[in-house]
Write a protein that holds these residues in place. Structure first.
Motif, PDB file in Angstrom:
ATOM      1  N   LEU A  64      46.543 -15.253  68.308  1.00 15.48           N
ATOM      2  CA  LEU A  64      47.747 -14.797  67.618  1.00 15.48           C
ATOM      3  C   LEU A  64      48.855 -14.739  68.657  1.00 15.48           C
ATOM      4  N   PHE A  65      49.813 -15.643  68.546  1.00 18.75           N
ATOM      5  CA  PHE A  65      50.801 -15.770  69.611  1.00 18.75           C
ATOM      6  C   PHE A  65      52.188 -15.944  69.020  1.00 18.75           C
ATOM      7  N   ARG A 101      55.549 -17.913  68.126  1.00 15.17           N
ATOM      8  CA  ARG A 101      55.772 -19.265  67.648  1.00 15.17           C
ATOM      9  C   ARG A 101      56.588 -20.044  68.669  1.00 15.17           C
ATOM     10  N   GLU A 130      52.856 -26.035  63.813  1.00  7.25           N
ATOM     11  CA  GLU A 130      52.098 -24.797  64.001  1.00  7.25           C
ATOM     12  C   GLU A 130      51.845 -24.074  62.685  1.00  7.25           C
ATOM     13  N   PHE A 131      50.711 -23.379  62.639  1.00  7.78           N
ATOM     14  CA  PHE A 131      50.444 -22.480  61.528  1.00  7.78           C
ATOM     15  C   PHE A 131      51.110 -21.145  61.824  1.00  7.78           C
ATOM     16  N   VAL A 132      51.765 -20.557  60.821  1.00  6.18           N
ATOM     17  CA  VAL A 132      52.392 -19.256  61.038  1.00  6.18           C
ATOM     18  C   VAL A 132      51.627 -18.179  60.265  1.00  6.18           C
ATOM     19  N   ILE A 133      51.652 -16.968  60.799  1.00  7.83           N
ATOM     20  CA  ILE A 133      50.925 -15.849  60.209  1.00  7.83           C
ATOM     21  C   ILE A 133      51.887 -14.683  60.036  1.00  7.83           C
ATOM     22  N   PRO A 134      52.177 -14.317  58.799  1.00  6.01           N
ATOM     23  CA  PRO A 134      53.074 -13.183  58.610  1.00  6.01           C
ATOM     24  C   PRO A 134      52.423 -11.884  59.085  1.00  6.01           C
ATOM     25  N   SER A 135      53.193 -11.049  59.766  1.00  6.78           N
ATOM     26  CA  SER A 135      52.686  -9.739  60.162  1.00  6.78           C
ATOM     27  C   SER A 135      53.155  -8.711  59.140  1.00  6.78           C
ATOM     28  N   LYS A 158      58.598 -10.841  60.536  1.00  5.43           N
ATOM     29  CA  LYS A 158      58.023 -11.170  61.845  1.00  5.43           C
ATOM     30  C   LYS A 158      56.715 -11.937  61.662  1.00  5.43           C
ATOM     31  N   PHE A 159      56.589 -12.990  62.453  1.00  2.09           N
ATOM     32  CA  PHE A 159      55.434 -13.876  62.306  1.00  2.09           C
ATOM     33  C   PHE A 159      54.747 -14.120  63.650  1.00  2.09           C
ATOM     34  N   TYR A 160      53.427 -14.217  63.607  1.00  4.08           N
ATOM     35  CA  TYR A 160      52.679 -14.779  64.723  1.00  4.08           C
ATOM     36  C   TYR A 160      52.549 -16.283  64.467  1.00  4.08           C
ATOM     37  N   LEU A 213      49.460 -19.589  65.289  1.00  7.77           N
ATOM     38  CA  LEU A 213      48.231 -20.023  65.946  1.00  7.77           C
ATOM     39  C   LEU A 213      48.630 -21.075  66.968  1.00  7.77           C
ATOM     40  N   TYR A 225      52.583  -8.268  53.438  1.00  7.44           N
ATOM     41  CA  TYR A 225      53.021  -9.224  54.455  1.00  7.44           C
ATOM     42  C   TYR A 225      54.521  -9.523  54.347  1.00  7.44           C
ATOM     43  N   VAL A 275      46.746 -13.566  56.631  1.00 10.42           N
ATOM     44  CA  VAL A 275      46.834 -14.748  55.768  1.00 10.42           C
ATOM     45  C   VAL A 275      47.726 -15.799  56.420  1.00 10.42           C
ATOM     46  N   ILE A 276      47.441 -17.055  56.126  1.00  8.57           N
ATOM     47  CA  ILE A 276      48.172 -18.170  56.719  1.00  8.57           C
ATOM     48  C   ILE A 276      48.637 -19.099  55.614  1.00  8.57           C
ATOM     49  N   PRO A 277      49.926 -19.190  55.408  1.00 13.57           N
ATOM     50  CA  PRO A 277      50.403 -20.091  54.350  1.00 13.57           C
ATOM     51  C   PRO A 277      50.129 -21.546  54.716  1.00 13.57           C
ATOM     52  N   LYS A 297      46.829  -7.370  72.832  1.00 11.16           N
ATOM     53  CA  LYS A 297      48.008  -6.924  72.116  1.00 11.16           C
ATOM     54  C   LYS A 297      48.189  -5.430  72.378  1.00 11.16           C
ATOM     55  N   ALA A 306      55.755 -11.460  70.669  1.00 16.05           N
ATOM     56  CA  ALA A 306      55.199 -11.849  69.373  1.00 16.05           C
ATOM     57  C   ALA A 306      54.716 -10.586  68.661  1.00 16.05           C
ATOM     58  N   PRO A 307      54.762 -10.483  67.343  1.00 12.27           N
ATOM     59  CA  PRO A 307      55.298 -11.490  66.414  1.00 12.27           C
ATOM     60  C   PRO A 307      56.816 -11.535  66.473  1.00 12.27           C
ATOM     61  N   ASP A 308      57.379 -12.658  66.047  1.00  9.33           N
ATOM     62  CA  ASP A 308      58.815 -12.857  66.167  1.00  9.33           C
ATOM     63  C   ASP A 308      59.380 -13.401  64.857  1.00  9.33           C
ATOM     64  N   SER A 309      60.692 -13.381  64.765  1.00 11.25           N
ATOM     65  CA  SER A 309      61.349 -13.865  63.535  1.00 11.25           C
ATOM     66  C   SER A 309      61.308 -15.389  63.447  1.00 11.25           C
ATOM     67  N   TYR A 353      56.357 -24.080  54.581  1.00 10.89           N
ATOM     68  CA  TYR A 353      55.226 -23.229  54.200  1.00 10.89           C
ATOM     69  C   TYR A 353      55.395 -22.634  52.804  1.00 10.89           C
ATOM     70  N   ASN A 358      51.339  -2.803  61.995  1.00 10.23           N
ATOM     71  CA  ASN A 358      50.359  -3.877  61.965  1.00 10.23           C
ATOM     72  C   ASN A 358      49.522  -3.842  63.227  1.00 10.23           C
TER      73      ASN A 358
END
Lengths: 593, 593
Positions: A214-215, A217, A224-229, A234-236, A238, A568, B226-228, B545, B556-559, B568, B586
């Motif tokens: 989880l890093f 972006r 990249e795949f994004v992950i909502p926090s 704010k998103f992480y 992969l 999320y 979750v990952i869109p 983390k 991270a996480p960031d906008s 997505y 989170n």
């Protein structure tokens, strides 16, 4: 050193048949035993079985054993073949009245049911021994049997799996995994990774460090795949690779770091991807003063070149229609002309031009290409990169043609490694050739001999990037990294014109005593494909995604009701009909570094 | 067998000091050398250094060496201490005029700069040898030096890191990683995992299989990330554990599977989590006919019980105020009474009740608890679960008190393992005690002796779940799984009243010849904390983390700008002000299985 080690590693493992889909159980299970079970695993006191099916030999004669396994095969209600991860063994079903209940269990259990049997290891009667089966000298005279789990009727037979569609194999992956080939591939992969770890950890003091998945972006990281926090907006992400973490570990003094890491790239994967690495000979100088029109044309252009490859014994094995198809291929796909030149003067020449060339530059060609009688030379001219691509393709094409005619060219059991070096550090952007972009990534160090060019002619700078090629396939790559903060800043800001703010944590880390460092990443999936001869990386991964990135077994990705998306802080933007039509699909691709 | 192996594993590694924050460099680096570098790593021909800093001994005297490392310390411009991953070595800065440039480099380079030095290994003058330093007998007489990378002034000294705030350590993680303690922790972790792999792969034929991290979302899995995907409205999830894949591998015949897997749980993590595992003695039967009021009260209730623990030598070391604080703790936190009973009859009794009990049940207590003179018995009564919790807490509390008085109770170098078994399979739901939920998860198999109760009194069924405890901390757990499809269906549909459609792929897999199977998962982070004595799991993870799930280094996480979210098919739902206030944060938590 590295490729030498890999080569040893590959040799140390038993070489399976390449692209074999019709497997004979016994021989395949023997190779599985040889490679994955050199040591018979110890069984603990908590398990019912005393032995594995595959390990029993004449030396076990007379022993009372308890075995567990799947019913692989049943013959006339007299014999069963029982299978576990270790191999196959023949079981004799008792026919006498007192053992009627045992017979009933063993005869009524559907194929692929799981049973436990106890009995005595006996010798097979004379004439019934099976030398192709590792356990072929013995069989089990069963006394008791227990049905551990009954199997419903399968949608197809396990052994026919390879003939089934990819989709069906993925949907019933847990059945596909029972096939000898999948068992072999996954167990070999496990062993191979273990050998790599032993080499790195035990022999060379490397340290295995897990980096986060989880890093942050990467800006503009469209793949990249994004992950909502749970923080709104704010998103992480992969990470596509542990790129930055690798460097930070070096700055942190974790000398000799390695990791078997997952990389997440949201892009398509081609099962037969064949990057082109070509060995060709440049013969431009020989034709500087040629009178042949299309060669003159090509050489008059800035990137123009004349290239030739020599097909050994080509005149003997290649037919006229082969040559025609090669020329057609070149014209259709590369819009270039290919001249076939036969060395034997009594052959029919395809064109007066070829004859003319032979007379003009013949001796030079013969010398440079070390041609012999019966060889064919294929010659083309054009823009450098395209000519190289074409000749690379033709080389593979001709090899296929010759092999189809029975010529042994490529030994499938041979592992040939090749380092590719001296890549350019930057390439002109396709959309705007006046600007440069990184050939690999902006952290690659320039070649020490070219460092002065960075400030004057950056497009001429070679990089310290290197690729490792096995049997013509790229299996890994790496680079020496920039460890100097000012140099990194110059490359990012001045050469590449990128926003350095976004990488400020890396630049800062380089400022705090980063040692010179470099590394390499192997594509484990690809490497395992080459070692096992599997046609697709899906055959060396336990639970692969489909071509479209779907998990056909569990049906992922799947919908989530709007109210469950609330934590999320996201909602779905449903596309309009027009958008749907042009929307592209989602192809995740896994690889290891 | 399993805990025995773990115990051996832990013993085989050198035991570091527990909870030591003030480390002496020399002794710490010695233990690092002992444990992580039993074998000196070979250096390839591609690197400049001939040796590592930490490996040099008297046996190297006279050798010409090239070393690379960080400047750890400089004394009066005469000595440098150079550090690499292997240890420290003293370097003598040349003072003669011809070597002025070498002196300039070594004296002007800021601390933590990276330098390369070449010179001769010489003996330290008499009286200057340092027996606390592994390389303390020798030093390097430098001839040439090269500044590989200069270090900017650090925001703080590396050795003071432990005293800095957690946030600062995480922000400059790459500097924190250079500390002896972090190097030790991460290298020990790597070795420990390697030993585990060798045990499983090489000794017991296990197969290492990677399972996917992009998977289908568990329905109602509120703690999942979750990952869109790029298909509108379709999402993957990061699995909380490879739970289902483990079982599918068993169905697929991948007997003896293991994996060092990452688990993704979107929840808070407490650095000092201490699950309660208590040894107590139940003495309810002894008091069935008691006349003491609060014991009568407790025993008259359905779950009522009387519990006692014996504090060895308690009368000698515990003071009256200790006993008072214990009673106050019990009253404040558990609303229960605790009776201290002193065995020596000439002690002052705290209450007539205690005296009365001693007279009534004294001999029974002495026998059951094997009490001796100077012991103190603490006795409580109440609802079973609460009484157990209380006694567990008091036991730890008393141990702390006794240790504070100089009694050696717990050997920090000792690894004490304990299996916890016979958990209930189901528990009443907190919000609705008439309904049952799984104590662990719905795939756990019932205890074979209790299987008949499943259909009549499911709340009485024990499970085949087991937990492994090390020094009072849960480090792992596992279970034998249900392999029968009908039984699994019954548990899901009838007992738990869940929607079985959502797990249809698992039920189907069980139908196709699933063998009986079970396993265990260790929490590697927790285990490493116990082995290294680290106060937080963040000290055994390279890039952890923060408590709130932030990566403080990269932010991270960031906008993500709205237009970059388009592929997505999601958009951010910004909360209203009112929602913001109550929104929870989170907390991702990593663990390995």
């Amino acid at each position: 050193m590295f490729s030498c080690w890999l080569s040893q590693l590959c040799r140390g493992l038993s070489t399976p048949t390449r692209r074999t889909t019709q497997l004979i159980w016994s021989s395949a299970s023997r190779s599985l035993v040889l490679s994955s079970q050199r040591r018979i695993p110890e069984l603990s006191s908590f398990v019912a079985r005393t032995n594995t099916c595959g390990e029993l030999r004449s030396s076990h004669l007379g022993q009372e054993v308890t075995l567990c396994g799947w019913i692989q095969f049943r013959r006339q209600n007299i014999f069963l073949v029982l299978r576990d991860f270790h191999g196959l063994v023949q079981v004799v079903i008792p026919q006498d009245e007192p053992a009627a209940s045992v017979k009933k269990i063993l005869c009524e259990a559907p194929m692929e049911s799981v049973v436990q049997v106890s009995g005595t290891v006996i010798s097979r009667p004379p004439g019934q021994k099976n030398p192709k089966m590792p356990t072929g000298e013995i069989e089990i005279k069963v006394k008791t049997a227990k049905l551990l789990n009954s199997c419903k009727k399968l949608p197809f037979e396990i052994k026919d799996f390879m003939k089934k569609t990819e989709a069906l194999r993925l949907q019933y992956r847990y059945l596909d995994l029972r096939s000898v080939q999948m068992q072999y591939n996954l167990r070999l992969r496990s062993q191979m990774v273990m050998k790599m770890r032993e080499y790195l950890c035990n022999l060379h003091g490397f340290v295995d460090v897990e980096t986060p998945t989880l890093f942050k972006r990467t800006p503009g990281g469209a793949k990249e795949f994004v992950i909502p926090s749970r923080e709104p907006g704010k998103f992480y992400s992969l990470p596509q690779s542990p790129q930055q973490f690798k460097q930070l570990l070096m700055v942190g003094g974790l000398d000799r770091y390695f990791q078997v890491a997952r990389c997440y790239r949201d892009e398509g994967s081609r099962p037969d991807r064949q990057p082109e690495f070509t060995q060709i000979v440049d013969i431009s100088d020989m034709f500087r003063n040629t009178e042949v029109g299309f060669l003159q044309d090509a050489l008059s252009k800035p990137q123009g070149t004349v290239k030739a490859i020599c097909i050994r014994k080509g005149a003997k094995y290649l037919k006229r229609k082969d040559i025609e198809s090669i020329r057609k291929f070149a014209a259709d796909h590369f819009n270039e002309e290919v001249l076939p030149i036969f060395l034997k003067t009594n052959e029919n020449w395809n064109s007066p031009v070829a004859k003319f060339i032979m007379e003009e530059q013949g001796s030079g060609l013969v010398k440079l290409l070390e041609t012999q009688e019966e060889d064919v030379v294929l010659l083309t001219a054009g823009e450098h990169k395209r000519a190289c691509s074409l000749m690379g393709k033709l080389r593979l094409e001709c090899a296929d043609l010759l092999e189809a005619r029975g010529v042994v060219l490529r030994d499938p059991a041979l592992f040939s490694f090749l380092w590719v070096v001296d890549f350019p550090l930057f390439l002109p952007k396709e959309e705007n050739p006046q600007e440069l972009e990184s050939a690999h990534h902006p952290f690659t160090a320039p070649h020490p001999s070219d460092i002065h060019l960075l400030y004057t002619e950056p497009h001429k700078v070679r990089s310290q990037h290197y690729d490792l090629v096995l049997n013509g396939n790229e299996i890994g790559g790496g680079s020496i990294r920039i460890h100097n903060s000012e140099l990194q800043h110059y490359v990012l800001a001045t050469v590449l014109k990128e926003d350095v703010k976004l990488l400020s944590h890396l630049l800062q880390a380089l400022d705090y005593g980063a040692p010179p460092h470099g590394g390499i990443a192997l594509g484990l999936d690809r490497l395992m494909c080459l070692v096992t001869g599997a046609p697709s990386i899906r055959d060396v991964i336990a639970f692969p995604k489909s071509f479209r990135g779907h998990d056909l077994m569990s049906n992922a990705p799947d919908s989530i009701p709007p109210e469950e998306l609330k934590p999320y802080h996201i909602q779905v933007s449903w596309p309009t009909d027009a958008e749907t039509e042009k929307s592209s699909s989602n192809h995740p691709c896994r690889s290891e570094s």
